[in-house]
Design a protein around this motif. Structure first.
Motif, PDB file in Angstrom:
ATOM      1  N   LYS A  92       0.811  -1.340   0.046  1.00  0.00           N
ATOM      2  CA  LYS A  92       0.003  -0.156  -0.025  1.00  0.00           C
ATOM      3  C   LYS A  92       0.857   1.174   0.185  1.00  0.00           C
ATOM      4  CE  LYS A  92      -4.022  -2.159   2.398  1.00  0.00           C
ATOM      5  NZ  LYS A  92      -4.730  -2.104   3.609  1.00  0.00           N
ATOM      6  N   ASN A  93       1.862   1.125  -0.551  1.00  0.00           N
ATOM      7  CA  ASN A  93       3.033   2.149  -0.516  1.00  0.00           C
ATOM      8  C   ASN A  93       3.315   2.960   0.626  1.00  0.00           C
ATOM      9  OD1 ASN A  93       0.554   2.431  -3.053  1.00  0.00           O
ATOM     10  ND2 ASN A  93       2.546   2.056  -3.756  1.00  0.00           N
ATOM     11  N   GLU A  94       3.725   2.131   1.637  1.00  0.00           N
ATOM     12  CA  GLU A  94       3.709   2.694   3.106  1.00  0.00           C
ATOM     13  C   GLU A  94       5.246   2.370   3.649  1.00  0.00           C
ATOM     14  OE1 GLU A  94      -0.965   2.229   4.634  1.00  0.00           O
ATOM     15  OE2 GLU A  94       0.752   0.499   4.900  1.00  0.00           O
ATOM     16  N   THR A 110       2.052   7.112   4.678  1.00  0.00           N
ATOM     17  CA  THR A 110       1.090   6.615   3.781  1.00  0.00           C
ATOM     18  C   THR A 110       1.080   7.393   2.353  1.00  0.00           C
ATOM     19  OG1 THR A 110      -0.689   8.197   4.776  1.00  0.00           O
ATOM     20  CG2 THR A 110      -0.399   5.986   5.594  1.00  0.00           C
ATOM     21  N   ASP A 111       1.614   8.660   2.549  1.00  0.00           N
ATOM     22  CA  ASP A 111       1.540   9.363   1.359  1.00  0.00           C
ATOM     23  C   ASP A 111       2.226  10.587   1.374  1.00  0.00           C
ATOM     24  OD1 ASP A 111      -0.082  11.670   2.579  1.00  0.00           O
ATOM     25  OD2 ASP A 111      -1.713  10.335   2.606  1.00  0.00           O
ATOM     26  N   LYS A 116      -0.306   9.364  -3.389  1.00  0.00           N
ATOM     27  CA  LYS A 116       0.577   8.066  -3.056  1.00  0.00           C
ATOM     28  C   LYS A 116       1.685   8.108  -3.481  1.00  0.00           C
ATOM     29  CE  LYS A 116      -3.669   4.843  -3.885  1.00  0.00           C
ATOM     30  NZ  LYS A 116      -3.367   4.204  -2.737  1.00  0.00           N
ATOM     31  N   ARG A 145      -4.244   0.529  -8.740  1.00  0.00           N
ATOM     32  CA  ARG A 145      -3.786   1.962  -8.976  1.00  0.00           C
ATOM     33  C   ARG A 145      -3.469   2.245 -10.275  1.00  0.00           C
ATOM     34  NH1 ARG A 145       1.846   3.773  -5.912  1.00  0.00           N
ATOM     35  NH2 ARG A 145       1.417   5.640  -7.180  1.00  0.00           N
TER      36      ARG A 145
END
Length: 282
Positions: A92-94, A110-111, A116, A145
């Motif tokens: 989740k791109n974390e 997280t962002d 993202k 995504r």
């Protein structure tokens, strides 16, 4: 008696090292794609098998065990001074902070600017606790995504605030800092180059310059200041950016490296479906 026992233990250790001096030792080949090796304060190694969404542990006694699954598709990792595993969890791109015992997860990032991240890839934690990570874009088949929302860049996390501190990359990947926390090395695998930065008093990378004409997937540093780059094996560069050694690795791709084991004596190498160790003879 205690003195005799200590001497025997030291002799056993030295003999073991002599037998494996400069020899590449395969630990296991049971994985799909290994990444992200990092050592805790005792020398135990944690590494990822990203396609199988897991983190594994190889302890100083030679025991291999599954540490965590699922693991957020963890990629690069680094253990902070408190013993927590900082993980590039790109499912989740974390960026995660994992408790070494309970395995509880704290999501740190997280962002960036409500966009993202591309997918945190590799991370280094400085002696004073600042976190630096690369954020290249590698399209994953488990993502739902669109394309990239941000440039492929270098980030710093300081006191809970995320800063974009370096751009001008084709595809940043491997990252490591010097033991004294004064310099940062970042590989641009897309441009096949590795850069060195000074770290200023605020922790920000500054004065970027070319370290060597070689990119890298993952990377590490030894106590002499030599830098270890990966790809088709392991490439060792001295502190002046001159290649001094190449370690051939019998795998399709060498992804990452770290020092660990008792007294950090061994170099651990994650390579495709395998993990190796070697006692450096240089």
């Amino acid at each position: 008696m205690k003195t005799v026992f200590s001497m025997l233990m030291l002799l056993t250790t030295l003999l073991g090292r002599a037998q494996s001096h400069g020899e590449l030792i395969e630990i296991s080949s049971q994985f799909s794609f290994t990444e992200g090796p990092t050592a805790d304060s005792l020398g135990n190694i944690f590494f990822t098998d990203q396609p199988n969404n897991s983190i594994w542990k190889y302890d100083t006694a030679g025991k291999l065990s599954l540490f965590m699954q699922p693991a957020g598709r963890s990629n690069g990792m680094f253990i902070d001074k408190e013993g927590f595993i900082i993980s590039c969890a790109d499912e989740k791109n974390e960026l995660w902070r994992i408790h070494p015992v309970s395995k509880a997860v704290e999501v740190l990032v997280t962002d960036y600017g409500n966009k993202k991240l591309n997918g945190p890839n590799d991370v280094w934690v400085s002696p004073n606790g600042l976190m630096y990570f690369t954020d290249p874009f590698y399209d994953r088949d488990y993502w739902q995504r669109g394309g990239s929302e941000l440039p492929q860049a270098l980030y710093m996390l300081h006191q809970g605030k995320l800063h974009q501190v370096g751009g001008q990359f084709e595809k940043p990947n491997g990252i490591i800092g010097s033991r004294d926390g004064k310099h940062l090395f970042v590989a641009d695998i897309g441009a096949d180059k590795t850069y060195i930065y000074d770290i200023d008093d605020e922790g920000k990378p500054a004065n970027r310059r070319l370290f060597c004409d070689k990119g890298s997937d993952g990377m590490t540093i030894d106590d002499k200041g030599n830098i270890y780059l990966t790809g088709k094996g392991v490439f060792v560069y001295n502190k002046d950016g001159q290649q001094i050694r190449h370690i051939a690795v019998p795998a399709e791709w060498t992804a990452n490296v770290c020092f660990g084991g008792t007294n950090n004596a061994y170099l651990f190498i994650t390579a495709s479906e395998k993990i190796f160790k070697i006692y450096p003879d240089w």
